[in-house]
Design a protein around this motif. Structure first.
Motif, mmCIF file in Angstrom:
data_model
loop_
_atom_site.group_PDB
_atom_site.id
_atom_site.type_symbol
_atom_site.label_atom_id
_atom_site.label_comp_id
_atom_site.label_asym_id
_atom_site.label_seq_id
_atom_site.Cartn_x
_atom_site.Cartn_y
_atom_site.Cartn_z
ATOM 1 N N UNK A 180 0.816 -1.209 0.000
ATOM 2 C CA UNK A 180 0.000 0.000 0.000
ATOM 3 C C UNK A 180 0.851 1.261 0.000
ATOM 4 N N UNK A 181 2.053 1.174 0.570
ATOM 5 C CA UNK A 181 2.926 2.345 0.651
ATOM 6 C C UNK A 181 3.363 2.797 -0.747
ATOM 7 N N UNK A 182 3.359 1.874 -1.723
ATOM 8 C CA UNK A 182 3.773 2.202 -3.084
ATOM 9 C C UNK A 182 2.604 2.564 -3.996
ATOM 10 N N UNK A 183 1.373 2.354 -3.520
ATOM 11 C CA UNK A 183 0.197 2.675 -4.328
ATOM 12 C C UNK A 183 -0.061 4.169 -4.339
ATOM 13 N N UNK A 184 -0.656 4.635 -5.413
ATOM 14 C CA UNK A 184 -1.054 6.045 -5.520
ATOM 15 C C UNK A 184 -2.253 6.269 -4.601
ATOM 16 N N UNK A 185 -2.147 7.247 -3.715
ATOM 17 C CA UNK A 185 -3.234 7.568 -2.785
ATOM 18 C C UNK A 185 -4.055 8.707 -3.365
ATOM 19 N N UNK A 186 -5.379 8.594 -3.288
ATOM 20 C CA UNK A 186 -6.205 9.731 -3.671
ATOM 21 C C UNK A 186 -7.001 10.177 -2.444
ATOM 22 N N UNK A 187 -7.765 11.230 -2.607
ATOM 23 C CA UNK A 187 -8.496 11.812 -1.499
ATOM 24 C C UNK A 187 -9.363 10.772 -0.790
ATOM 25 N N UNK A 188 -10.091 9.973 -1.563
ATOM 26 C CA UNK A 188 -11.000 8.981 -0.973
ATOM 27 C C UNK A 188 -10.248 7.901 -0.203
ATOM 28 N N UNK A 232 -10.927 7.330 3.704
ATOM 29 C CA UNK A 232 -11.340 6.021 4.226
ATOM 30 C C UNK A 232 -10.518 5.626 5.448
ATOM 31 N N UNK A 233 -9.220 5.925 5.427
ATOM 32 C CA UNK A 233 -8.371 5.641 6.595
ATOM 33 C C UNK A 233 -8.817 6.500 7.776
ATOM 34 N N UNK A 234 -9.148 7.748 7.508
ATOM 35 C CA UNK A 234 -9.636 8.625 8.574
ATOM 36 C C UNK A 234 -10.918 8.044 9.181
ATOM 37 N N UNK A 235 -11.850 7.598 8.321
ATOM 38 C CA UNK A 235 -13.103 7.002 8.807
ATOM 39 C C UNK A 235 -12.841 5.761 9.649
ATOM 40 N N UNK A 236 -11.893 4.958 9.216
ATOM 41 C CA UNK A 236 -11.521 3.751 9.960
ATOM 42 C C UNK A 236 -11.059 4.095 11.378
ATOM 43 N N UNK A 237 -10.504 5.296 11.537
ATOM 44 C CA UNK A 237 -10.032 5.753 12.840
ATOM 45 C C UNK A 237 -11.075 6.606 13.565
ATOM 46 N N UNK A 238 -12.306 6.617 13.043
ATOM 47 C CA UNK A 238 -13.395 7.322 13.694
ATOM 48 C C UNK A 238 -13.409 8.820 13.451
ATOM 49 N N UNK A 239 -12.715 9.271 12.421
ATOM 50 C CA UNK A 239 -12.659 10.704 12.128
ATOM 51 C C UNK A 239 -13.448 11.030 10.867
ATOM 52 N N UNK A 240 -14.308 12.013 10.979
ATOM 53 C CA UNK A 240 -15.087 12.475 9.832
ATOM 54 C C UNK A 240 -14.411 13.662 9.140
ATOM 55 N N UNK A 278 -16.057 13.893 -8.084
ATOM 56 C CA UNK A 278 -17.162 13.124 -7.500
ATOM 57 C C UNK A 278 -17.876 13.921 -6.407
ATOM 58 N N UNK A 279 -17.259 14.995 -5.954
ATOM 59 C CA UNK A 279 -17.810 15.846 -4.913
ATOM 60 C C UNK A 279 -18.385 17.116 -5.545
ATOM 61 N N UNK A 280 -19.302 17.757 -4.853
ATOM 62 C CA UNK A 280 -19.880 19.009 -5.348
ATOM 63 C C UNK A 280 -18.802 20.091 -5.351
ATOM 64 N N UNK A 281 -19.039 21.156 -6.114
ATOM 65 C CA UNK A 281 -18.091 22.273 -6.120
ATOM 66 C C UNK A 281 -17.961 22.882 -4.731
ATOM 67 N N UNK A 282 -19.046 22.927 -3.978
ATOM 68 C CA UNK A 282 -18.990 23.466 -2.617
ATOM 69 C C UNK A 282 -18.055 22.608 -1.757
ATOM 70 N N UNK A 283 -18.130 21.288 -1.892
ATOM 71 C CA UNK A 283 -17.240 20.391 -1.135
ATOM 72 C C UNK A 283 -15.795 20.544 -1.599
ATOM 73 N N UNK A 284 -15.611 20.729 -2.905
ATOM 74 C CA UNK A 284 -14.262 20.942 -3.427
ATOM 75 C C UNK A 284 -13.685 22.260 -2.914
#
Length: 192
Positions: free
Chosen positions: A3-11, A15-23, A95-101
């Motif tokens: 996973x350390x070599x994979x390209x990370x995107x926002x999602x 997802x890692x943040x959600x896994x740790x209980x963070x929104x 994938x997100x609204x302009x307001x979210x962006x």
């Protein structure tokens, strides 16, 4: 491939943040990451501590989460130091609204500027080019942008331009703090 070599995107990071209980959005910490890499060369261990503090946990929940968070740091550092200058802030995509962006860009800017304010004293700022000083001043204003915007072509174009400005300011800060990295100009020796 780990996973350390994979390209990370926002999602992926969200997802890692959600896994740790963070929104919270990863955008704020990505802004901090960029600032820290430019001004302090934050280590992998230091970055994990920074993220865990932001998430309110003592350590990553599991090995794959740690690898993803370290991969995020690695890809940011590689993009900032690459000669093709392809760094891009980790922000919500189409994938997100302009307001979210727009909210993501605002949060990224707040994180970036927080590090600049913490680390860059007057002596350091005096060594910066006029172009960098102006770009950083512009970013301070960008942290005040209106984020309640409609999805329209004009707003999309404006948001793209603001994001590009933030991206260029981040790369300019990195390149001025790391002379010779990236090596963007190759001048051939004269032939006699």
């Amino acid at each position: 491939m780990s996973l350390i070599d994979e390209r990370q995107d926002f999602s992926d990071v969200a997802d890692v943040f959600l896994l740790h209980g963070s929104m919270q959005s990863p955008a704020f910490l990505d802004g901090r990451l960029c600032g820290l890499l430019a001004l302090r060369d934050v280590s992998a261990e230091g970055w994990l501590e920074e993220v865990c503090l932001g998430l309110g946990v003592e350590q990553p929940r599991d090995q794959s989460s740690a690898e993803r968070l370290l991969g995020w740091r690695r890809q940011t550092l590689e993009a900032l130091s690459a000669s093709d200058m392809n760094y891009a802030p980790l922000l919500p995509d189409e994938l997100f609204s302009l307001a979210e962006q727009a909210q993501g860009l605002k949060e990224w800017t707040l994180g970036f500027m927080e590090v600049v304010e913490e680390v860059a004293d007057d002596t350091l700022r005096e060594r910066w080019s006029q172009t960098l000083r102006e770009a950083i001043e512009d970013l301070a204003g960008l942290s005040q942008i209106e984020t309640d915007i409609d999805d329209s072509p004009d707003n999309e174009n404006d948001l793209f331009a603001l994001t590009e400005h933030a991206r260029m300011a981040a790369m300019l800060l990195y390149t001025e703090q790391h002379p010779g990295q990236p090596q963007v100009e190759q001048v051939d020796a004269p032939v006699h």
